[in-house]
Design a protein around this motif. Sequence first.
Motif, short mmCIF file in Angstrom:
data_model
loop_
_atom_site.label_atom_id
_atom_site.label_comp_id
_atom_site.label_asym_id
_atom_site.label_seq_id
_atom_site.Cartn_x
_atom_site.Cartn_y
_atom_site.Cartn_z
N PHE A 158 -8.38 -4.55 -8.62
CA PHE A 158 -8.51 -3.10 -8.75
C PHE A 158 -7.37 -2.41 -8.00
O PHE A 158 -6.80 -2.96 -7.07
N LEU A 159 -7.06 -1.18 -8.40
CA LEU A 159 -6.24 -0.28 -7.61
C LEU A 159 -7.23 0.73 -7.04
O LEU A 159 -7.93 1.42 -7.79
N SER A 160 -7.33 0.79 -5.71
CA SER A 160 -8.30 1.67 -5.06
C SER A 160 -7.60 2.71 -4.22
O SER A 160 -6.56 2.45 -3.62
N VAL A 161 -8.18 3.91 -4.17
CA VAL A 161 -7.67 5.01 -3.35
C VAL A 161 -8.72 5.33 -2.31
O VAL A 161 -9.90 5.50 -2.62
N PHE A 162 -8.28 5.41 -1.04
CA PHE A 162 -9.17 5.67 0.09
C PHE A 162 -8.84 7.01 0.73
O PHE A 162 -7.67 7.37 0.85
N ASN A 163 -9.88 7.73 1.14
CA ASN A 163 -9.72 9.01 1.83
C ASN A 163 -9.00 8.77 3.16
O ASN A 163 -9.40 7.91 3.94
N GLY A 164 -7.94 9.54 3.42
CA GLY A 164 -7.14 9.35 4.62
C GLY A 164 -7.84 9.75 5.90
O GLY A 164 -7.50 9.26 6.97
N ARG A 165 -8.81 10.64 5.83
CA ARG A 165 -9.55 11.06 7.04
C ARG A 165 -10.68 10.10 7.38
O ARG A 165 -10.96 9.88 8.55
N THR A 166 -11.32 9.56 6.35
CA THR A 166 -12.55 8.79 6.58
C THR A 166 -12.45 7.30 6.24
O THR A 166 -13.27 6.52 6.70
N GLY A 167 -11.49 6.92 5.40
CA GLY A 167 -11.40 5.53 4.96
C GLY A 167 -12.40 5.17 3.88
O GLY A 167 -12.53 4.02 3.50
N ARG A 168 -13.12 6.16 3.36
CA ARG A 168 -14.08 5.91 2.28
C ARG A 168 -13.34 5.81 0.96
O ARG A 168 -12.40 6.54 0.71
N VAL A 169 -13.80 4.89 0.08
CA VAL A 169 -13.17 4.73 -1.21
C VAL A 169 -13.42 5.97 -2.06
O VAL A 169 -14.55 6.48 -2.12
N MET A 170 -12.38 6.51 -2.67
CA MET A 170 -12.50 7.68 -3.53
C MET A 170 -12.57 7.28 -4.99
O MET A 170 -13.26 7.90 -5.78
N ASP A 171 -11.83 6.23 -5.35
CA ASP A 171 -11.83 5.76 -6.73
C ASP A 171 -11.23 4.36 -6.77
O ASP A 171 -10.37 4.01 -5.96
N SER A 172 -11.69 3.57 -7.71
CA SER A 172 -11.13 2.24 -7.99
C SER A 172 -11.06 2.08 -9.50
O SER A 172 -12.02 2.41 -10.20
N VAL A 173 -9.94 1.58 -9.98
CA VAL A 173 -9.79 1.32 -11.41
C VAL A 173 -9.32 -0.12 -11.59
O VAL A 173 -8.61 -0.66 -10.73
N PHE A 179 0.85 -1.18 0.00
CA PHE A 179 0.00 0.00 0.00
C PHE A 179 0.89 1.23 0.00
O PHE A 179 2.09 1.16 0.24
N GLN A 180 0.26 2.35 -0.26
CA GLN A 180 0.99 3.60 -0.29
C GLN A 180 0.14 4.68 0.36
O GLN A 180 -1.08 4.72 0.15
N VAL A 181 0.77 5.53 1.14
CA VAL A 181 0.09 6.66 1.77
C VAL A 181 0.77 7.92 1.24
O VAL A 181 1.99 8.10 1.41
N TYR A 182 -0.02 8.78 0.58
CA TYR A 182 0.53 9.97 -0.07
C TYR A 182 -0.61 10.96 -0.29
O TYR A 182 -1.75 10.55 -0.47
N ASP A 185 -4.70 18.12 -0.85
CA ASP A 185 -5.55 18.79 0.15
C ASP A 185 -4.91 18.86 1.53
O ASP A 185 -5.51 19.34 2.48
N GLY A 186 -3.68 18.38 1.66
CA GLY A 186 -2.98 18.44 2.94
C GLY A 186 -3.15 17.18 3.78
O GLY A 186 -2.57 17.08 4.87
N THR A 187 -3.94 16.23 3.33
CA THR A 187 -4.14 14.97 4.03
C THR A 187 -3.84 13.82 3.08
O THR A 187 -4.32 13.81 1.94
N ALA A 188 -3.08 12.87 3.54
CA ALA A 188 -2.69 11.74 2.69
C ALA A 188 -3.86 10.80 2.45
O ALA A 188 -4.72 10.62 3.32
N GLU A 189 -3.87 10.21 1.26
CA GLU A 189 -4.80 9.15 0.92
C GLU A 189 -4.03 7.83 0.96
O GLU A 189 -2.81 7.83 0.99
N MET A 190 -4.75 6.71 0.96
CA MET A 190 -4.11 5.40 0.91
C MET A 190 -4.52 4.70 -0.38
O MET A 190 -5.70 4.64 -0.71
N SER A 191 -3.54 4.18 -1.12
CA SER A 191 -3.85 3.38 -2.30
C SER A 191 -3.38 1.95 -2.04
O SER A 191 -2.33 1.73 -1.42
N VAL A 192 -4.20 1.00 -2.49
CA VAL A 192 -3.91 -0.42 -2.24
C VAL A 192 -4.64 -1.26 -3.27
O VAL A 192 -5.65 -0.82 -3.85
N ARG A 193 -4.16 -2.45 -3.52
CA ARG A 193 -4.83 -3.38 -4.42
C ARG A 193 -6.07 -3.94 -3.71
O ARG A 193 -6.02 -4.32 -2.54
#
Length: 142
Positions: free
Chosen positions: A89-104, A40-43, A48-56
């Motif tokens: 999928f590669l999914s990106v999650f909001n770092g504050r809430t853990g909600r999925v922002m996008d999946s491809v 996973f990656q946190v960046y 917006d000043g808050t990191a998101e998490m991307s993971v398979r």
Amino acid sequence: MRSFTDQRVRDFDAYELDGTRLWRVNLGTHVRSGSHHDSFQVYDYDGDGTAEMSVRTSDGSKDSAGTVIGSATASHLAEDCAVLSGPGFLSVFNGRTGRVMDSVPSNPPWSAAGSSTATRRPTWARCASAPRRAPPSSGCRP
């Protein structure tokens, strides 16, 4: 040698420094556990000043609010718990809430990357790129 998964739950948790849990993301049973399987990656991808998490992720993965990625009912486990098919999928999650922002969809598709030994190219090399005057992006190479 076959590559297997099992029925254990794979969770990612986010915590405050005082130990308060912020959220949990569940990867489900179609993503193998291990440091080179669920890298996973946190960046701060969106700046917006808050990191998101991307993971398979795969069918049945859930964000912190219970939103299912892919199919909630699909099962890609063989009788011996090998994962021989199914989307990734590669999914990106909001770092504050853990909600999925996008999946491809993963590229190449897991079905094309797999083999009769069920390896499905389980290891992904991850990187972040932030070229000048361009938004940052996440990349992975199976």
